[in-house]
Write a protein that holds these residues in place. Structure first.
Motif, PDB file in Angstrom:
ATOM      1  N   SER A 111     -42.356 -18.173 -27.707  1.00 39.13           N
ATOM      2  CA  SER A 111     -43.679 -17.219 -28.468  1.00 39.13           C
ATOM      3  C   SER A 111     -44.670 -17.555 -27.601  1.00 39.13           C
ATOM      4  CB  SER A 111     -43.564 -17.589 -29.992  1.00 39.13           C
ATOM      5  OG  SER A 111     -43.955 -19.010 -30.036  1.00 39.13           O
ATOM      6  N   ASN A 112     -44.955 -18.712 -26.991  1.00 37.49           N
ATOM      7  CA  ASN A 112     -46.082 -18.797 -26.280  1.00 37.49           C
ATOM      8  C   ASN A 112     -45.858 -18.857 -24.546  1.00 37.49           C
ATOM      9  OD1 ASN A 112     -48.295 -20.763 -27.754  1.00 37.49           O
ATOM     10  ND2 ASN A 112     -46.198 -21.136 -28.791  1.00 37.49           N
ATOM     11  N   ASP A 113     -44.766 -17.952 -24.401  1.00 34.85           N
ATOM     12  CA  ASP A 113     -44.422 -17.671 -22.934  1.00 34.85           C
ATOM     13  C   ASP A 113     -44.353 -19.004 -21.877  1.00 34.85           C
ATOM     14  OD1 ASP A 113     -44.437 -14.745 -23.367  1.00 34.85           O
ATOM     15  OD2 ASP A 113     -46.873 -14.934 -23.416  1.00 34.85           O
ATOM     16  N   VAL A 114     -43.919 -20.106 -22.355  1.00 32.62           N
ATOM     17  CA  VAL A 114     -43.757 -21.103 -21.613  1.00 32.62           C
ATOM     18  C   VAL A 114     -42.501 -20.920 -20.815  1.00 32.62           C
ATOM     19  CG1 VAL A 114     -43.367 -23.570 -21.485  1.00 32.62           C
ATOM     20  CG2 VAL A 114     -44.951 -22.883 -23.014  1.00 32.62           C
ATOM     21  N   LYS A 115     -42.176 -21.170 -19.580  1.00 24.56           N
ATOM     22  CA  LYS A 115     -41.154 -20.834 -18.650  1.00 24.56           C
ATOM     23  C   LYS A 115     -40.141 -22.056 -19.024  1.00 24.56           C
ATOM     24  CE  LYS A 115     -39.295 -20.489 -13.949  1.00 24.56           C
ATOM     25  NZ  LYS A 115     -39.758 -20.560 -12.423  1.00 24.56           N
ATOM     26  N   HIS A 116     -38.906 -21.502 -19.364  1.00 21.21           N
ATOM     27  CA  HIS A 116     -37.871 -22.463 -19.907  1.00 21.21           C
ATOM     28  C   HIS A 116     -36.325 -21.949 -19.767  1.00 21.21           C
ATOM     29  CE1 HIS A 116     -38.496 -20.383 -23.436  1.00 21.21           C
ATOM     30  NE2 HIS A 116     -37.264 -21.029 -23.872  1.00 21.21           N
TER      31      HIS A 116
END
Length: 278
Positions: free
Chosen positions: A244-249
């Motif tokens: 939801s926070n567009d963190v690459k993972h």
């Protein structure tokens, strides 16, 4: 950190050294021991992993475990040789790899600064962040997420297996209670106050949000959890937060429980992910 003493043991035909190092830690204000698996690059001409600098992997154990757990229960020794990785195995005790206010309780600083710098300087490893990783299982998975993000100048990637992302539960824990693992007083000490955990960087969500608000680059994150693991819901919740926070993972679920049956299934894919495009 001071002068080290080591016992070097060659394990069978594996071309590497397993060292038990004793030295003084300023973070813990006492002498400590930790393990280092160091590959020997001799006779590795047919292995492309020896055409580049040796990588550093800080590998964290779980709750109630020690620095020998990965050695006894997994194939990490063979993987260190195969992929040319110096694996550092600290003894985090039951600290959740967090810093405390009391003298001698800087476990996060230990695995995020003191130990990696010591090993890099002692063994002449690469000082480039792209060559440094951190990983772990259970409590060590939590520690890898926390230290990997907090010490973003040290680590470029992290992997977290069956992570004990228990701040989701601890924020509602009440004094005098026990959650089946430990009591309120223990968690209150380890997390430096459960009454403020919702706003503390000891909560991974807060740590990530602070990085995003300050436009600080986050390390790449790999998570894996078994579908029968009692920590699955916490791992899914954190993965949803990252999405939801567009963190690459990268997030992987597979059959398995909270044990080395699952961790041995995912450890090599985790290492391969670390080395991909790097």
């Amino acid at each position: 950190m001071g002068t080290f003493f080591s016992d070097v043991e060659l394990k069978g035909n594996i071309d590497m050294a397993l060292m038990n190092i004793e030295c003084f830690s300023e973070c813990l204000m006492r002498r400590i021991t930790f393990k280092v698996i160091l590959p020997n690059d001799a006779n590795k001409k047919d292995n492309k992993n020896y055409d580049r600098p040796t990588k550093l992997l800080m590998l964290l154990h779980g709750y109630c475990c020690t620095d020998t757990d990965w050695i006894w229960n997994s194939q990490i020794t063979c993987l260190a040789e195969k992929y040319n990785i110096c694996v550092v195995l600290p003894n985090g005790e039951n600290s959740f790899y967090l810093d405390g206010k009391a003298t001698g309780r800087k476990y996060s600083t230990l695995v995020g600064e003191e130990l990696p710098n010591y090993v890099i300087n002692t063994f002449g490893l690469s000082k480039d962040k792209k060559d440094h990783y951190i990983g772990g299982f259970s409590m060590g998975g939590f520690g890898a997420i926390h230290a990997g993000i907090k010490y973003d100048k040290m680590y470029s990637k992290l992997f977290a297996l069956s992570s004990a992302l228990i701040p989701y539960e601890l924020v509602d824990m009440q004094p005098g209670t026990h959650n089946g693992v430990a009591n309120y007083e223990y968690f209150d000490l380890m997390f430096d106050g459960l009454d403020v955990l919702k706003e503390s960087e000891n909560h991974p969500e807060i740590l990530v949000r602070n990085h995003l608000e300050k436009n600080i680059e986050l390390p790449e994150i790999y998570m894996a959890c078994g579908t029968e693991d009692f920590l699955l819901d916490f791992n899914r919740r954190f993965e949803n937060f990252l999405t939801s926070n567009d963190v690459k993972h990268t997030y992987v679920e597979d059959s398995g429980s909270h044990d080395y049956g699952f961790w041995n299934k995912v450890i090599e894919p985790s290492v391969e992910w670390l080395l991909k495009d790097n």
